[in-house]
Design a protein around this motif. Structure first.
Motif, PDB file in Angstrom:
ATOM      1  N   GLY A 296     -52.914  32.322 -52.110  1.00  0.00           N
ATOM      2  CA  GLY A 296     -52.171  31.896 -50.921  1.00  0.00           C
ATOM      3  C   GLY A 296     -50.667  31.997 -51.070  1.00  0.00           C
ATOM      4  O   GLY A 296     -49.919  31.673 -50.150  1.00  0.00           O
ATOM      5  N   ASP A 297     -50.207  32.487 -52.226  1.00  0.00           N
ATOM      6  CA  ASP A 297     -48.766  32.608 -52.474  1.00  0.00           C
ATOM      7  C   ASP A 297     -48.224  33.896 -51.873  1.00  0.00           C
ATOM      8  O   ASP A 297     -48.964  34.851 -51.644  1.00  0.00           O
ATOM      9  CB  ASP A 297     -48.500  32.601 -53.998  1.00  0.00           C
ATOM     10  N   GLU A 298     -46.928  33.912 -51.660  1.00  0.00           N
ATOM     11  CA  GLU A 298     -46.203  35.132 -51.316  1.00  0.00           C
ATOM     12  C   GLU A 298     -46.908  35.952 -50.220  1.00  0.00           C
ATOM     13  O   GLU A 298     -47.368  37.062 -50.462  1.00  0.00           O
ATOM     14  CB  GLU A 298     -45.996  35.965 -52.593  1.00  0.00           C
ATOM     15  N   VAL A 299     -46.971  35.348 -49.040  1.00  0.00           N
ATOM     16  CA  VAL A 299     -47.627  36.020 -47.907  1.00  0.00           C
ATOM     17  C   VAL A 299     -46.581  36.288 -46.818  1.00  0.00           C
ATOM     18  O   VAL A 299     -46.366  35.463 -45.930  1.00  0.00           O
ATOM     19  CB  VAL A 299     -48.773  35.134 -47.342  1.00  0.00           C
ATOM     20  N   GLY A 346     -54.637  26.004 -53.967  1.00  0.00           N
ATOM     21  CA  GLY A 346     -53.768  27.103 -53.543  1.00  0.00           C
ATOM     22  C   GLY A 346     -52.356  26.880 -54.050  1.00  0.00           C
ATOM     23  O   GLY A 346     -51.943  25.747 -54.313  1.00  0.00           O
ATOM     24  N   TRP A 347     -51.596  27.965 -54.195  1.00  0.00           N
ATOM     25  CA  TRP A 347     -50.178  27.869 -54.596  1.00  0.00           C
ATOM     26  C   TRP A 347     -49.386  27.198 -53.479  1.00  0.00           C
ATOM     27  O   TRP A 347     -49.782  27.233 -52.311  1.00  0.00           O
ATOM     28  CB  TRP A 347     -49.621  29.264 -54.900  1.00  0.00           C
ATOM     29  N   ASN A 348     -48.239  26.602 -53.835  1.00  0.00           N
ATOM     30  CA  ASN A 348     -47.590  25.664 -52.910  1.00  0.00           C
ATOM     31  C   ASN A 348     -47.056  26.240 -51.603  1.00  0.00           C
ATOM     32  O   ASN A 348     -46.811  25.496 -50.658  1.00  0.00           O
ATOM     33  CB  ASN A 348     -46.499  24.840 -53.603  1.00  0.00           C
ATOM     34  N   TRP A 364     -48.147  23.554 -57.632  1.00  0.00           N
ATOM     35  CA  TRP A 364     -46.706  23.610 -57.351  1.00  0.00           C
ATOM     36  C   TRP A 364     -46.014  24.480 -58.396  1.00  0.00           C
ATOM     37  O   TRP A 364     -45.951  24.103 -59.557  1.00  0.00           O
ATOM     38  CB  TRP A 364     -46.137  22.193 -57.366  1.00  0.00           C
ATOM     39  N   TRP A 365     -45.466  25.619 -57.941  1.00  0.00           N
ATOM     40  CA  TRP A 365     -44.812  26.530 -58.889  1.00  0.00           C
ATOM     41  C   TRP A 365     -43.374  26.835 -58.505  1.00  0.00           C
ATOM     42  O   TRP A 365     -42.558  27.171 -59.348  1.00  0.00           O
ATOM     43  CB  TRP A 365     -45.605  27.845 -59.034  1.00  0.00           C
ATOM     44  N   ILE A 366     -43.049  26.734 -57.215  1.00  0.00           N
ATOM     45  CA  ILE A 366     -41.721  27.205 -56.806  1.00  0.00           C
ATOM     46  C   ILE A 366     -41.066  26.217 -55.838  1.00  0.00           C
ATOM     47  O   ILE A 366     -41.764  25.507 -55.108  1.00  0.00           O
ATOM     48  CB  ILE A 366     -41.836  28.612 -56.157  1.00  0.00           C
ATOM     49  N   LEU A 392     -42.277  26.919 -67.151  1.00  0.00           N
ATOM     50  CA  LEU A 392     -43.561  27.185 -67.819  1.00  0.00           C
ATOM     51  C   LEU A 392     -44.089  28.613 -67.741  1.00  0.00           C
ATOM     52  O   LEU A 392     -45.138  28.894 -68.310  1.00  0.00           O
ATOM     53  CB  LEU A 392     -44.640  26.259 -67.238  1.00  0.00           C
ATOM     54  N   TYR A 393     -43.394  29.496 -67.014  1.00  0.00           N
ATOM     55  CA  TYR A 393     -43.970  30.834 -66.876  1.00  0.00           C
ATOM     56  C   TYR A 393     -43.899  31.582 -68.217  1.00  0.00           C
ATOM     57  O   TYR A 393     -42.826  31.875 -68.737  1.00  0.00           O
ATOM     58  CB  TYR A 393     -43.258  31.611 -65.764  1.00  0.00           C
ATOM     59  N   MET A 394     -45.055  31.906 -68.738  1.00  0.00           N
ATOM     60  CA  MET A 394     -45.117  32.521 -70.065  1.00  0.00           C
ATOM     61  C   MET A 394     -44.741  34.004 -70.054  1.00  0.00           C
ATOM     62  O   MET A 394     -44.546  34.594 -71.108  1.00  0.00           O
ATOM     63  CB  MET A 394     -46.523  32.372 -70.642  1.00  0.00           C
ATOM     64  N   LEU A 431     -49.762  33.085 -67.680  1.00  0.00           N
ATOM     65  CA  LEU A 431     -49.186  34.324 -68.209  1.00  0.00           C
ATOM     66  C   LEU A 431     -49.456  35.425 -67.184  1.00  0.00           C
ATOM     67  O   LEU A 431     -50.597  35.856 -67.006  1.00  0.00           O
ATOM     68  CB  LEU A 431     -49.791  34.727 -69.561  1.00  0.00           C
ATOM     69  N   TRP A 432     -48.400  35.833 -66.492  1.00  0.00           N
ATOM     70  CA  TRP A 432     -48.470  36.993 -65.594  1.00  0.00           C
ATOM     71  C   TRP A 432     -48.213  38.222 -66.446  1.00  0.00           C
ATOM     72  O   TRP A 432     -47.351  38.192 -67.340  1.00  0.00           O
ATOM     73  CB  TRP A 432     -47.430  36.866 -64.476  1.00  0.00           C
ATOM     74  N   THR A 433     -48.919  39.314 -66.152  1.00  0.00           N
ATOM     75  CA  THR A 433     -48.917  40.398 -67.145  1.00  0.00           C
ATOM     76  C   THR A 433     -48.267  41.707 -66.673  1.00  0.00           C
ATOM     77  O   THR A 433     -48.579  42.765 -67.194  1.00  0.00           O
ATOM     78  CB  THR A 433     -50.360  40.679 -67.629  1.00  0.00           C
TER      79      THR A 433
HETATM   80  C1  ACM Z   1     -46.866  33.067 -58.284  1.00  0.00           C
HETATM   81  O1  ACM Z   1     -46.193  33.148 -59.317  1.00  0.00           O
HETATM   82  N1  ACM Z   1     -46.770  34.010 -57.352  1.00  0.00           N
HETATM   83  C2  ACM Z   1     -47.779  31.969 -58.059  1.00  0.00           C
END
Ligand code: ACM
Ligand code: ZN
Length: 524
Positions: A296-299, A346-348, A364-366, A392-394, A431-433
């Motif tokens: 649900g993020d970044e739409v 869902g993302w915030n 909650w991330w942003i 916290l983003y690895m 961890l986003w890759t």
């Molecule tokens: C995110 O980093 N787009 C949740």
């Protein structure tokens, strides 16, 4: 010195040691943990015996101990472990193995376990690590290694980010194109806007049998596996296979670039909802737990604003705008997931819809608590997961987020009242890759952050102390040495000489292609 991560609630050190030898008998309750204990200790060369009766090491069911907690009493002649559930017994084992450093012993005749009494229980319920396998795939072995390290650090939720614009990585039997075609992209964005013009992703997906294998492997480690299928944004890999899912219906490539894409699922049309429900139907059969993540993020709403179908839907439902349309979609999915006994996370960004169901769990991330709407959400008594991106983003390297900053995450440091502690399910790090192209870099970015993640989730606020945490890290580093895990060493995680090594910088990228070993001196 007793060196345990995460730091237990209460430790009383005694005198003397218990000697674990070939003659040791492991008995009492919790059959699975007894086997795991003997198996872990067997790596030191000692094979103890399991019995069902009372023995030298004795597991006892005690309903007065809290969920996942344990009481571990090590005396010279016996060890008693009390817990009310198998998870608690399992966590006592994670403590025990660090107490005697058994993981780094080989070919010994006995293992000395220092006498002590430890009472312990977790602070948060959902102690989670997320891995993005869409941008770059991780092998089954790499995932199992992450799970093993999670268990050692008492983390209990593996959030599996399985789909994104750059690749669909979970087999769906009803839609085979998703993994045949949607897993493959024509190239990969490198540092800056440079491209690697090479196909990526053919065959890089998990079959449903693979998923079951990971779920079962994790279950033995008391880790719940939670799937994320990102929707209605980050859906380009699916739209590539089934263009009718989008507003315009055009065939578009699986994305070779990172970032936020305008092409999203068409919520006004009649194709997306049945598709998503079919996907959910198959996926819920594979993940036997109570949570489902819908992203649900970044739409971006650019396409919806000019789509006649989306416009008509907003009118038909009497909604205010496109944000409310996403909110309506989310509520529909939430209701559908409820029929499958699943809670929705869902993302915030999904808080932008004012009518979002209170049953939703927000990750909650942003943005600040106020700007994101998280403060209002909590004030209503609702639930959140803390994943602050600036901490916290690895995927970000240590010059952006050193370990001390990482360790500082708590409700108050994130601007929340401590009164909300019971509404915080846990702290999760992803961890986003995008720029994680090999296993070594994955390890370097994750460790020793995962150890800190374990501690900020498990250890009581009063017991948290970074300097003290650091004194306990060397044992885990030795364990990682024995496993050939290339963690960031102290010079790296406290950022000496790491200036200008942004996550997409040339230095990182070259290292990840094993062309430049400048990094080698910063990791083991
Ligand atoms: C995110 O980093 N787009 C949740
Ligand atoms: Zn549309």
């Amino acid at each position: 010195m007793i060196s345990i991560i995460p730091k237990p609630l209460k430790v009383t050190e005694g005198k003397g040691v218990f000697k674990y030898t070939f003659a040791t008998k492991v008995g009492g309750d919790f059959p699975q943990t007894k086997k795991q204990l003997v198996s872990i200790f067997s790596k030191s060369g000692i094979e103890a015996t399991i019995t069902s009766c009372s023995a030298d090491i004795n597991f006892v069911t005690d309903s007065s101990i809290e969920e996942e907690g344990y009481l571990l009493e090590v005396a010279e002649n016996s060890i008693t472990i009390k817990a009310s559930d198998e998870a608690g017994a399992f966590y006592s084992l994670q403590t025990l193995r660090q107490l005697c450093k058994v993981d780094i012993l080989t070919n010994v005749e006995e293992v000395e376990i220092p006498c002590c009494v430890i009472y312990d229980k977790p602070r948060f319920k959902r102690r989670a690590f997320m891995l993005d396998v869409a941008r770059h795939f991780s092998t089954m072995d790499t995932i199992k290694e992450c799970l093993n390290m999670m268990a050692l650090n008492k983390l209990n939720v593996f959030h599996w980010h399985l789909t994104d614009d750059q690749g669909w990585r979970i087999e769906i039997k009803k839609y085979p194109l998703l993994t045949k075609q949607g897993a493959v992209r024509k190239g990969t964005q490198l540092a800056g806007n440079k491209m690697e013009d090479k196909m990526y992703g053919e065959g890089l997906y998990y079959t449903q049998e693979d998923i079951k294998e990971i779920v079962s492997y994790a279950k033995d480690l008391h880790i719940e596996v939670m799937p994320e299928i990102d929707m209605p944004g980050h859906l380009v890999a699916a739209i590539n296979c089934y263009p009718e899912l989008s507003c315009e219906g055009n065939q578009i490539d699986v994305s070779t670039h990172w970032g936020i894409l305008d092409d999203i699922g068409c919520v006004g049309g009649d194709k997306l909802m049945p598709f998503v429900k079919d996907i959910i139907d198959e996926i819920v059969e594979l993940f036997p737990y109570g949570y489902f993540h819908i992203g649900g993020d970044e739409v971006p709403k650019k396409k919806w604003k000019v789509c006649p179908k989306c416009g008509a839907k907003i009118k038909e439902l009497g909604l205010k705008d496109e944000e409310e349309l996403q909110g309506w979609f989310n509520n529909e999915i939430l209701q559908y997931l409820k029929t499958k006994n699943k809670n929705m996370i869902g993302w915030n960004e999904i808080l932008k819809a004012t009518k979002l169901s209170d049953e939703t769990i927000i990750q909650w991330w942003i943005h600040s608590a106020k700007a994101s709407g998280v403060d209002k959400w909590l004030a209503k008594g609702n639930k959140v997961i803390l994943t602050p991106e600036p901490y916290l983003y690895m995927d970000h390297c240590y010059d952006m987020k050193d370990l001390k900053k990482y360790y500082s995450v708590d409700l108050d440091t994130m601007g929340l009242s401590m009164d909300y502690e019971s509404q915080v399910l846990g702290i999760e790090a992803p961890l986003w890759t995008e720029y994680v192209r090999c296993k070594e870099k994955l390890q370097f970015n994750i460790y020793p952050r995962m150890q800190a993640l374990g501690e900020i989730n498990w250890t009581s606020k009063e017991n948290k102390n970074f300097a003290d945490f650091e004194t306990r890290l060397p044992l885990q580093m030795k364990i990682m040495d024995s496993l050939n895990i290339k963690y960031a060493n102290r010079e790296a995680y406290l950022v000496r000489g790491f200036k200008n090594w942004g996550r997409a910088s040339k230095a990182w990228l070259n290292w990840s292609k094993n062309q430049n070993h400048e990094f080698e001196k910063y990791c083991k």
